[in-house]
Write an enzyme that holds these catalytic residues in place. Structure first.
Site, mmCIF file in Angstrom:
data_model
loop_
_atom_site.group_PDB
_atom_site.id
_atom_site.type_symbol
_atom_site.label_atom_id
_atom_site.label_comp_id
_atom_site.label_asym_id
_atom_site.label_seq_id
_atom_site.Cartn_x
_atom_site.Cartn_y
_atom_site.Cartn_z
ATOM 1 N N LYS A 176 41.564 -5.905 39.684
ATOM 2 C CA LYS A 176 41.410 -6.783 38.516
ATOM 3 C C LYS A 176 40.022 -7.397 38.562
ATOM 4 O O LYS A 176 39.439 -7.539 39.644
ATOM 5 C CB LYS A 176 42.458 -7.908 38.588
ATOM 6 C CG LYS A 176 42.743 -8.567 37.271
ATOM 7 C CD LYS A 176 43.784 -7.818 36.490
ATOM 8 C CE LYS A 176 43.976 -8.426 35.118
ATOM 9 N NZ LYS A 176 44.954 -7.681 34.321
ATOM 10 N N GLY A 223 59.687 -13.159 20.064
ATOM 11 C CA GLY A 223 58.280 -12.834 19.825
ATOM 12 C C GLY A 223 58.163 -11.541 19.048
ATOM 13 O O GLY A 223 58.645 -10.505 19.489
ATOM 14 N N GLY A 267 55.099 -10.247 17.770
ATOM 15 C CA GLY A 267 53.670 -9.946 17.633
ATOM 16 C C GLY A 267 53.527 -8.439 17.708
ATOM 17 O O GLY A 267 54.286 -7.692 17.079
HETATM 18 P P1 NAD Z 1 51.261 -10.796 20.838
HETATM 19 O O1 NAD Z 1 50.389 -11.992 21.002
HETATM 20 O O2 NAD Z 1 50.871 -9.757 19.853
HETATM 21 O O3 NAD Z 1 52.754 -11.258 20.471
HETATM 22 C C1 NAD Z 1 53.390 -12.349 21.056
HETATM 23 C C2 NAD Z 1 54.118 -13.096 19.936
HETATM 24 O O4 NAD Z 1 54.951 -14.096 20.506
HETATM 25 C C3 NAD Z 1 53.180 -13.789 18.958
HETATM 26 O O5 NAD Z 1 53.470 -13.343 17.655
HETATM 27 C C4 NAD Z 1 53.518 -15.265 19.123
HETATM 28 O O6 NAD Z 1 53.435 -15.993 17.915
HETATM 29 C C5 NAD Z 1 54.934 -15.204 19.631
HETATM 30 N N1 NAD Z 1 55.356 -16.404 20.370
HETATM 31 C C6 NAD Z 1 54.633 -17.167 21.208
HETATM 32 N N2 NAD Z 1 55.392 -18.175 21.686
HETATM 33 C C7 NAD Z 1 56.623 -18.037 21.159
HETATM 34 C C8 NAD Z 1 57.844 -18.740 21.270
HETATM 35 N N3 NAD Z 1 57.940 -19.830 22.023
HETATM 36 N N4 NAD Z 1 58.919 -18.291 20.587
HETATM 37 C C9 NAD Z 1 58.804 -17.190 19.814
HETATM 38 N N5 NAD Z 1 57.691 -16.477 19.652
HETATM 39 C C10 NAD Z 1 56.597 -16.893 20.315
HETATM 40 O O7 NAD Z 1 51.425 -10.188 22.300
HETATM 41 P P2 NAD Z 1 51.962 -8.754 22.738
HETATM 42 O O8 NAD Z 1 50.800 -7.852 22.916
HETATM 43 O O9 NAD Z 1 53.111 -8.347 21.898
HETATM 44 O O10 NAD Z 1 52.486 -9.108 24.204
HETATM 45 C C11 NAD Z 1 53.682 -9.829 24.404
HETATM 46 C C12 NAD Z 1 53.967 -9.943 25.887
HETATM 47 O O11 NAD Z 1 54.003 -8.630 26.461
HETATM 48 C C13 NAD Z 1 52.902 -10.701 26.685
HETATM 49 O O12 NAD Z 1 53.559 -11.364 27.756
HETATM 50 C C14 NAD Z 1 52.024 -9.592 27.239
HETATM 51 O O13 NAD Z 1 51.360 -9.992 28.416
HETATM 52 C C15 NAD Z 1 53.071 -8.540 27.528
HETATM 53 N N6 NAD Z 1 52.542 -7.169 27.597
HETATM 54 C C16 NAD Z 1 51.920 -6.618 26.510
HETATM 55 C C17 NAD Z 1 51.410 -5.325 26.588
HETATM 56 C C18 NAD Z 1 50.753 -4.673 25.415
HETATM 57 O O14 NAD Z 1 50.541 -3.443 25.456
HETATM 58 N N7 NAD Z 1 50.446 -5.386 24.350
HETATM 59 C C19 NAD Z 1 51.546 -4.600 27.796
HETATM 60 C C20 NAD Z 1 52.215 -5.174 28.886
HETATM 61 C C21 NAD Z 1 52.702 -6.470 28.756
#
Ligand code: NAD
Length: 356
Positions: free
Chosen positions: A80, A177, A179
């Site tokens: 990292k 969530g 997103g």
């Molecule tokens: P993102 O930011 O696109 O989506 C997260 C969503 O959660 C957002 O829309 C946000 O408004 C919502 N949110 C935040 N707090 C909340 C709450 N208290 N209640 C309800 N909704 C809430 O992020 P993402 O890329 O979808 O990633 C989500 C998780 O997955 C993170 O923990 C990230 O580290 C993990 N992750 C993502 C990837 C990837 O490829 N994007 C890979 C491995 C792990």
């Protein structure tokens, strides 16, 4: 901070500090373990309060990557980079080309990628100075659909354990969530014939988006999501959502989502879920789809090969669930044993000299 003591305790290989006066670049790369292959892990840009916080963060994140790659069946080690700075102020071409030059000095022992505040367009500048970078837009593209695909297969493996069938048809879900990854997961579940899907969100735009895309999916307020009577709770937002307060409220049989660091306290809450009779899909195993996808850039990216490997998250979770039963331990602990066993086995296999 006693860095060498910490490195010795957890078996770290290398910790590199770098600084570039002209661009203000200030960072640390950590290589935890390269038994399986080059250390891969994203670069995080964060305004750390002090150098010790940044050092501890990079050490922990690099070690997490070792287990994630090992459990994903990849020939990669864990590493990292953290950059210390204000993302609003420091980012520019020179800054990221400077980073690329430092990555190049490690000569392939470390490969970088995206993380918090470092995006695909920043990596294009990094790529001007080094070949050791993955997650480029013109290669593997957005990792989120692949992360959700892996999670989808992990959910199927978990359903098989609890219900004797991995079919999604008629099963009920609570997605926390919506997103990037939550949205794609809802799509996979809906297309596979899920029964009622609930979701929660705090971002109004995302609530509207999901309402328009999937009218059959039901919104619930953030605090109500834990106590829904569903088969699967899918955390796809924040970390530490499985804790002393939330676990007693759960009515689901399975916790399986894309979020990182889902357990507030790994040991305590892994065990609490086991004792509550809830199957927990270890986060670093079920959310490895994005990592598997970028790994394929090193093999000459072909989408179908990446998808094929991502499907294997199903098989690996089956093995981990079996191991947890055999060892009478929780699934998070079993996943770590699984990852460490793979590293130990492969290092033994490679101890013979073979000419290639
Ligand atoms: P993102 O930011 O696109 O989506 C997260 C969503 O959660 C957002 O829309 C946000 O408004 C919502 N949110 C935040 N707090 C909340 C709450 N208290 N209640 C309800 N909704 C809430 O992020 P993402 O890329 O979808 O990633 C989500 C998780 O997955 C993170 O923990 C990230 O580290 C993990 N992750 C993502 C990837 C990837 O490829 N994007 C890979 C491995 C792990």
């Amino acid at each position: 901070m006693k860095k060498f003591e910490y490195m010795e305790k957890h078996g770290y290989e290398q910790l590199v500090y770098f600084h570039d006066k002209a661009t203000g670049l200030k960072g640390i790369t950590c290589i935890h373990n390269t038994t399986l292959g080059p250390a891969l892990g994203g670069t995080r840009l964060w305004n750390y309060d002090n150098e010790d916080d940044a050092t501890l963060d990079v050490l922990r994140l690099a070690r997490g990557m070792t287990y994630k790659a090992a459990a994903a069946g990849l020939n990669l080690g864990g590493g990292k980079t953290v950059l210390i700075g204000d993302a609003e102020k420091v980012k520019n071409e020179g800054y990221f080309r400077g980073l690329g030059r430092y990555v190049q000095t490690l000569n392939g022992r470390y490969i970088t990628a995206e993380d918090v505040n470092v995006h695909a367009k920043d990596l294009d500048f990094v790529n001007m100075e080094t070949d050791f970078v993955v997650g480029l837009k013109h290669k593997s593209g957005n990792p989120s659909p692949m992360t959700s695909l892996g999670c989808f297969h992990g959910i199927r493996a978990s359903l098989k354990v609890i219900f004797g069938s991995d079919s999604i048809v008629g099963r009920t879900f609570a997605v926390q969530g919506a997103g990037e990854t939550g949205d794609y997961l809802i799509e996979y579940l809906r297309d596979a014939g899920a029964g009622q899907i609930y979701f929660t969100e705090i971002n109004e735009k995302h609530i509207k988006k999901i309402g328009e895309k999937y009218p059959e999916v039901t919104f619930v307020e953030p605090d109500k999501i834990y106590e829904l009577d569903v088969d699967v709770f899918a955390p796809c937002a924040l970390g530490a959502v499985m804790n002393d307060k939330t676990i007693p409220r759960l009515k689901c049989k399975i916790v399986a989502g894309t979020a990182n660091n889902v357990l507030d306290d790994e040991q305590k809450h892994g065990l609490m879920l086991k004792e509550a009779g809830i199957l927990y899909a270890p986060d670093f195993v079920i959310n490895a789809g994005g990592l598997i996808n970028v790994y394929h850039e090193l093999q000459g990216y072909k989408r179908e090969n990446a998808v094929n490997d991502i499907e294997k998250i199903y098989d690996r979770l089956e093995l981990i669930y079996k191991l947890a039963e055999e060892k009478d331990t929780d699934t998070q602990e079993a996943a770590k044993i699984f990852a460490k066993d793979r590293i130990a086995t492969i290092s033994t296999v490679r101890s013979n000299f073979v000419k290639r």
